[in-house]
Design a protein around this motif. Structure first.
Motif, mmCIF file in Angstrom:
data_model
loop_
_atom_site.group_PDB
_atom_site.id
_atom_site.type_symbol
_atom_site.label_atom_id
_atom_site.label_comp_id
_atom_site.label_asym_id
_atom_site.label_seq_id
_atom_site.Cartn_x
_atom_site.Cartn_y
_atom_site.Cartn_z
ATOM 1 N N ASP A 34 31.460 -4.795 4.989
ATOM 2 C CA ASP A 34 30.498 -4.013 4.269
ATOM 3 C C ASP A 34 30.315 -4.426 2.770
ATOM 4 O OD1 ASP A 34 28.882 -1.432 3.944
ATOM 5 O OD2 ASP A 34 30.761 -0.734 2.606
ATOM 6 N N THR A 35 31.155 -4.670 2.309
ATOM 7 C CA THR A 35 31.201 -5.451 1.012
ATOM 8 C C THR A 35 30.291 -6.656 0.929
ATOM 9 O OG1 THR A 35 33.242 -4.366 0.240
ATOM 10 C CG2 THR A 35 32.717 -6.539 -0.991
ATOM 11 N N ARG A 36 30.549 -7.424 1.621
ATOM 12 C CA ARG A 36 29.848 -8.646 1.972
ATOM 13 C C ARG A 36 28.282 -8.619 2.151
ATOM 14 N NH1 ARG A 36 27.428 -12.207 4.934
ATOM 15 N NH2 ARG A 36 27.630 -11.140 6.796
ATOM 16 N N LEU A 45 25.011 -13.365 -8.387
ATOM 17 C CA LEU A 45 26.229 -12.981 -8.503
ATOM 18 C C LEU A 45 27.265 -13.930 -9.178
ATOM 19 C CD1 LEU A 45 27.894 -10.671 -7.003
ATOM 20 C CD2 LEU A 45 28.604 -12.296 -5.155
ATOM 21 N N HIS A 46 27.974 -13.439 -10.109
ATOM 22 C CA HIS A 46 29.182 -14.581 -10.803
ATOM 23 C C HIS A 46 28.605 -15.381 -12.001
ATOM 24 C CE1 HIS A 46 31.966 -13.250 -7.893
ATOM 25 N NE2 HIS A 46 31.454 -13.796 -6.940
ATOM 26 N N ARG A 47 27.385 -14.905 -12.537
ATOM 27 C CA ARG A 47 26.578 -15.634 -13.475
ATOM 28 C C ARG A 47 26.290 -14.670 -14.592
ATOM 29 N NH1 ARG A 47 22.234 -19.607 -11.015
ATOM 30 N NH2 ARG A 47 23.679 -21.061 -9.891
ATOM 31 N N SER A 91 27.920 -5.555 -13.897
ATOM 32 C CA SER A 91 27.699 -4.434 -12.827
ATOM 33 C C SER A 91 28.580 -3.353 -13.363
ATOM 34 C CB SER A 91 28.034 -4.942 -11.489
ATOM 35 O OG SER A 91 29.473 -5.244 -11.401
ATOM 36 N N LEU A 92 28.059 -2.109 -12.892
ATOM 37 C CA LEU A 92 28.882 -0.947 -12.979
ATOM 38 C C LEU A 92 29.481 -0.266 -11.933
ATOM 39 C CD1 LEU A 92 29.693 1.397 -14.912
ATOM 40 C CD2 LEU A 92 27.280 2.530 -14.069
ATOM 41 N N ASP A 93 30.871 -0.275 -12.063
ATOM 42 C CA ASP A 93 31.639 0.304 -10.878
ATOM 43 C C ASP A 93 31.656 1.824 -11.023
ATOM 44 O OD1 ASP A 93 33.326 1.237 -8.878
ATOM 45 O OD2 ASP A 93 34.968 -0.002 -9.647
ATOM 46 N N VAL A 94 30.931 2.691 -10.244
ATOM 47 C CA VAL A 94 31.083 4.058 -10.346
ATOM 48 C C VAL A 94 32.266 4.956 -9.749
ATOM 49 C CG1 VAL A 94 28.563 4.064 -10.828
ATOM 50 C CG2 VAL A 94 29.304 4.208 -8.387
ATOM 51 N N CYS A 95 33.244 4.032 -9.321
ATOM 52 C CA CYS A 95 34.328 4.785 -8.932
ATOM 53 C C CYS A 95 34.330 5.649 -7.828
ATOM 54 C CB CYS A 95 35.270 5.529 -9.996
ATOM 55 S SG CYS A 95 35.579 4.675 -11.600
ATOM 56 N N ALA A 146 33.205 -3.967 -6.287
ATOM 57 C CA ALA A 146 33.495 -4.274 -7.698
ATOM 58 C C ALA A 146 34.308 -5.516 -8.041
ATOM 59 C CB ALA A 146 34.067 -3.041 -8.368
ATOM 60 N N ILE A 147 35.581 -5.540 -7.050
ATOM 61 C CA ILE A 147 36.255 -6.869 -7.069
ATOM 62 C C ILE A 147 35.584 -8.082 -6.688
ATOM 63 C CG2 ILE A 147 38.361 -7.789 -6.326
ATOM 64 C CD1 ILE A 147 39.530 -4.754 -6.311
ATOM 65 N N ALA A 148 35.125 -7.841 -5.712
ATOM 66 C CA ALA A 148 34.220 -9.029 -5.070
ATOM 67 C C ALA A 148 33.177 -9.541 -6.092
ATOM 68 C CB ALA A 148 33.928 -8.715 -3.696
#
Length: 115
Positions: A82-84, A94-96, A100-104, A111-113
């Protein structure tokens, strides 16, 4: 105690939870066989909702908040897949140095990925 400590749970404790879906934590214990299994869950009196972890068939658990799973899971999809799939459209961004905002709303897999 440290991570290398032995934690042994009596078989009758395992039999009590074998048919109850959930993730369990080995708790307590003063001796080798005095540990118990406690379901990882809580209830908020403020929101009047429950939160728990639910194991998946072939991947990490998903968070269940107020009865709603925070990830798609089932045939062919677990929380990692699902994350992928969520991050795939970002492609080269991605990674540049993109923020991003992690809305918990879950366990932070996406968010980790994305970090």
């Amino acid at each position: 105690f440290g991570w290398n400590s032995r934690r042994m749970v009596r078989w009758d404790s395992v039999e009590k939870v074998v048919d109850k879906p959930g993730c369990y934590l080995v708790q307590g214990g003063d001796g080798d066989w005095s540990w118990t299994l406690e379901k990882v869950s809580l209830f908020s009196d403020t929101t009047n909702r429950a939160a728990s972890l639910l194991p998946t068939d072939d991947g990490p658990p998903t968070a269940v908040l107020g009865g709603f799973s925070m990830h798609r899971f089932g045939k062919g999809v677990n929380p990692l897949e699902d994350t992928r799939r969520k991050l795939l459209p970002l492609g080269p961004l991605l990674h540049r140095n993109v923020r991003s905002l992690d809305v918990c709303t879950g366990l932070g897999y996406t968010a980790i990925a994305a970090a």
